[in-house]
Design a protein around this motif. Structure first.
Motif, PDB file in Angstrom:
ATOM      1  N   ILE A   4       3.942   8.401   3.638  1.00 29.23           N
ATOM      2  CA  ILE A   4       3.882   7.134   2.880  1.00 29.23           C
ATOM      3  C   ILE A   4       2.456   6.571   2.923  1.00 29.23           C
ATOM      4  O   ILE A   4       1.957   6.033   1.950  1.00 29.23           O
ATOM      5  CB  ILE A   4       4.896   6.101   3.439  1.00 29.23           C
ATOM      6  N   PHE A   5       1.796   6.757   4.063  1.00 25.10           N
ATOM      7  CA  PHE A   5       0.417   6.258   4.197  1.00 25.10           C
ATOM      8  C   PHE A   5      -0.621   7.261   3.673  1.00 25.10           C
ATOM      9  O   PHE A   5      -1.819   7.067   3.850  1.00 25.10           O
ATOM     10  CB  PHE A   5       0.116   5.924   5.662  1.00 25.10           C
ATOM     11  N   GLY A   6      -0.169   8.335   3.078  1.00 26.19           N
ATOM     12  CA  GLY A   6      -1.088   9.302   2.476  1.00 26.19           C
ATOM     13  C   GLY A   6      -1.741  10.252   3.466  1.00 26.19           C
ATOM     14  O   GLY A   6      -2.713  10.930   3.136  1.00 26.19           O
ATOM     15  N   ILE A   7      -1.211  10.304   4.695  1.00 20.85           N
ATOM     16  CA  ILE A   7      -1.777  11.199   5.713  1.00 20.85           C
ATOM     17  C   ILE A   7      -1.204  12.611   5.514  1.00 20.85           C
ATOM     18  O   ILE A   7       0.005  12.776   5.361  1.00 20.85           O
ATOM     19  CB  ILE A   7      -1.426  10.695   7.135  1.00 20.85           C
ATOM     20  N   PRO A  42      -2.011   4.721   0.823  1.00 19.87           N
ATOM     21  CA  PRO A  42      -0.583   4.665   0.538  1.00 19.87           C
ATOM     22  C   PRO A  42      -0.250   5.241  -0.843  1.00 19.87           C
ATOM     23  O   PRO A  42      -1.007   5.042  -1.795  1.00 19.87           O
ATOM     24  CB  PRO A  42      -0.268   3.171   0.602  1.00 19.87           C
ATOM     25  N   PHE A  43       0.824   5.974  -0.899  1.00 22.45           N
ATOM     26  CA  PHE A  43       1.370   6.554  -2.142  1.00 22.45           C
ATOM     27  C   PHE A  43       0.528   7.685  -2.728  1.00 22.45           C
ATOM     28  O   PHE A  43       0.704   8.068  -3.869  1.00 22.45           O
ATOM     29  CB  PHE A  43       1.624   5.468  -3.198  1.00 22.45           C
ATOM     30  N   LEU A  44      -0.391   8.224  -1.956  1.00 20.04           N
ATOM     31  CA  LEU A  44      -1.147   9.394  -2.414  1.00 20.04           C
ATOM     32  C   LEU A  44      -0.277  10.652  -2.346  1.00 20.04           C
ATOM     33  O   LEU A  44      -0.418  11.561  -3.153  1.00 20.04           O
ATOM     34  CB  LEU A  44      -2.379   9.588  -1.514  1.00 20.04           C
ATOM     35  N   ARG A  45       0.640  10.678  -1.355  1.00 19.21           N
ATOM     36  CA  ARG A  45       1.393  11.920  -1.118  1.00 19.21           C
ATOM     37  C   ARG A  45       2.895  11.764  -1.375  1.00 19.21           C
ATOM     38  O   ARG A  45       3.468  10.698  -1.228  1.00 19.21           O
ATOM     39  CB  ARG A  45       1.196  12.377   0.334  1.00 19.21           C
ATOM     40  N   ARG A  66      10.435  -0.964  -1.575  1.00 25.08           N
ATOM     41  CA  ARG A  66      10.749  -0.879  -0.139  1.00 25.08           C
ATOM     42  C   ARG A  66       9.629  -0.181   0.629  1.00 25.08           C
ATOM     43  O   ARG A  66       9.295  -0.558   1.742  1.00 25.08           O
ATOM     44  CB  ARG A  66      12.082  -0.152   0.081  1.00 25.08           C
ATOM     45  N   MET A  67       9.016   0.815   0.001  1.00 18.66           N
ATOM     46  CA  MET A  67       7.887   1.492   0.662  1.00 18.66           C
ATOM     47  C   MET A  67       6.690   0.551   0.786  1.00 18.66           C
ATOM     48  O   MET A  67       5.999   0.532   1.788  1.00 18.66           O
ATOM     49  CB  MET A  67       7.489   2.756  -0.106  1.00 18.66           C
ATOM     50  N   GLU A  68       6.461  -0.242  -0.272  1.00 23.56           N
ATOM     51  CA  GLU A  68       5.352  -1.213  -0.217  1.00 23.56           C
ATOM     52  C   GLU A  68       5.573  -2.236   0.883  1.00 23.56           C
ATOM     53  O   GLU A  68       4.650  -2.592   1.610  1.00 23.56           O
ATOM     54  CB  GLU A  68       5.210  -1.923  -1.574  1.00 23.56           C
ATOM     55  N   GLU A  69       6.823  -2.699   1.004  1.00 19.91           N
ATOM     56  CA  GLU A  69       7.166  -3.648   2.062  1.00 19.91           C
ATOM     57  C   GLU A  69       6.944  -3.026   3.433  1.00 19.91           C
ATOM     58  O   GLU A  69       6.407  -3.655   4.335  1.00 19.91           O
ATOM     59  CB  GLU A  69       8.647  -4.029   1.960  1.00 19.91           C
ATOM     60  N   PHE A  70       7.364  -1.779   3.558  1.00 20.67           N
ATOM     61  CA  PHE A  70       7.223  -1.070   4.826  1.00 20.67           C
ATOM     62  C   PHE A  70       5.753  -0.958   5.229  1.00 20.67           C
ATOM     63  O   PHE A  70       5.377  -1.261   6.375  1.00 20.67           O
ATOM     64  CB  PHE A  70       7.853   0.321   4.726  1.00 20.67           C
ATOM     65  N   THR A  71       4.892  -0.545   4.281  1.00 18.11           N
ATOM     66  CA  THR A  71       3.471  -0.368   4.628  1.00 18.11           C
ATOM     67  C   THR A  71       2.832  -1.716   4.982  1.00 18.11           C
ATOM     68  O   THR A  71       2.101  -1.813   5.959  1.00 18.11           O
ATOM     69  CB  THR A  71       2.666   0.288   3.480  1.00 18.11           C
ATOM     70  N   ALA A  72       3.166  -2.762   4.191  1.00 15.82           N
ATOM     71  CA  ALA A  72       2.573  -4.079   4.449  1.00 15.82           C
ATOM     72  C   ALA A  72       3.013  -4.604   5.813  1.00 15.82           C
ATOM     73  O   ALA A  72       2.194  -5.104   6.597  1.00 15.82           O
ATOM     74  CB  ALA A  72       2.967  -5.049   3.341  1.00 15.82           C
TER      75      ALA A  72
END
Ligand code: ZN
Length: 252
Positions: A110-113, A180-183, A232-238
């Motif tokens: 989710i963090f693009g790692i 975020p959202f790169l992968r 939900r992913m945006e909420e999670f990362t924030a």
């Protein structure tokens, strides 16, 4: 019988049996025992060790111990915001996870790692891929990390997945690397913007009707759009970054 004295510093003590923590240990030596073998016999994989000092001099894992020597072992990882010891190893910021860390794999993606994970990987495959691609092995299994060929590895300490994510961010300094959202969450592939016209045939009727911005995984072709799942992913990362930056330990 030959004996040595050994002392473990800082976070390494947490990996020792309770009665052996935070004190100098006097131990019997086996014949031609290397310092790696001695440390790992006490339960600490070599990948957790940052520096070994024997009789005041820095030595390698292959060092064969002799009677009366004094050994000091310092951690490669600290699990704290202000480490006492500078990690001397320059770790790659890409990972391969063992089969028990599926949720952590999703979080890292989710963090693009760059995070490889398959629930069918054997230990042999994990080690092989890690060596070939220069990846850090993340695992809860000390056995994998004790293998001599393993160069980069980290023993995940927490069994709570968000706390595990915090551990990895902290120990590998991931904050400057996040995208975020790169992968793709499913396969680790790179996700790219795609025109609605190109994928319209693959969309469910309601998605087709209500959404106009789309992204697609270049590997598995999974389609993403800014709907409920995305939010939900945006909420999670924030939420994670907010807690991380404040230094809060994650509690659900
Ligand atoms: Zn994919």
């Amino acid at each position: 019988m030959d004996r040595i004295n050994i002392k473990f510093y800082d976070s390494l003590n947490k990996l020792l049996k309770k009665e052996r923590r935070d004190k100098e240990l006097s131990l019997e030596l086996k014949l031609r025992q290397s310092v790696k073998d001695l440390i790992e016999a006490l339960g600490i994989p070599h990948t957790e060790v940052g520096m070994i000092v024997i009789d005041g001099k820095r030595e390698e894992f292959s060092f064969i111990l002799k009677d009366g020597q004094k050994i000091e072992v310092y951690p490669a990882f600290n699990d704290v915001e202000e480490p006492k010891f500078q990690n001397l190893i320059n770790y790659p910021k890409k990972f391969i996870l063992d089969v028990h860390l599926g949720r952590l794999a999703k979080y890292l993606r989710i963090f693009g790692i760059d995070t490889l994970y398959e629930n069918y990987y054997s230990d042999e495959e994990i080690v092989k891929i890690a060596l070939k691609e220069g990846r850090v092995i993340l695992t809860r299994d000390r056995g994998i990390l004790k293998r001599r060929v393993v160069r980069y590895g980290y023993l995940v300490k927490s069994n709570e997945s968000k706390e595990q994510l915090r551990e990895i961010f902290l120990n590998f300094d991931l904050l400057p690397k996040i995208k975020p959202f790169l992968r793709c969450i499913s396969c680790n592939g790179i996700v790219e913007r795609v025109g609605k016209g190109e994928i319209i045939e693959e969309l469910e009727p309601l998605t087709r009707k209500y959404y106009n911005e789309f992204f697609r995984c270049t590997m598995c072709k999974k389609i993403y759009w800014k709907g409920g799942h995305w939010e939900r992913m945006e909420e999670f990362t924030a939420d994670f970054l907010n807690k991380y930056n404040k230094g809060d330990i994650w509690k659900n």
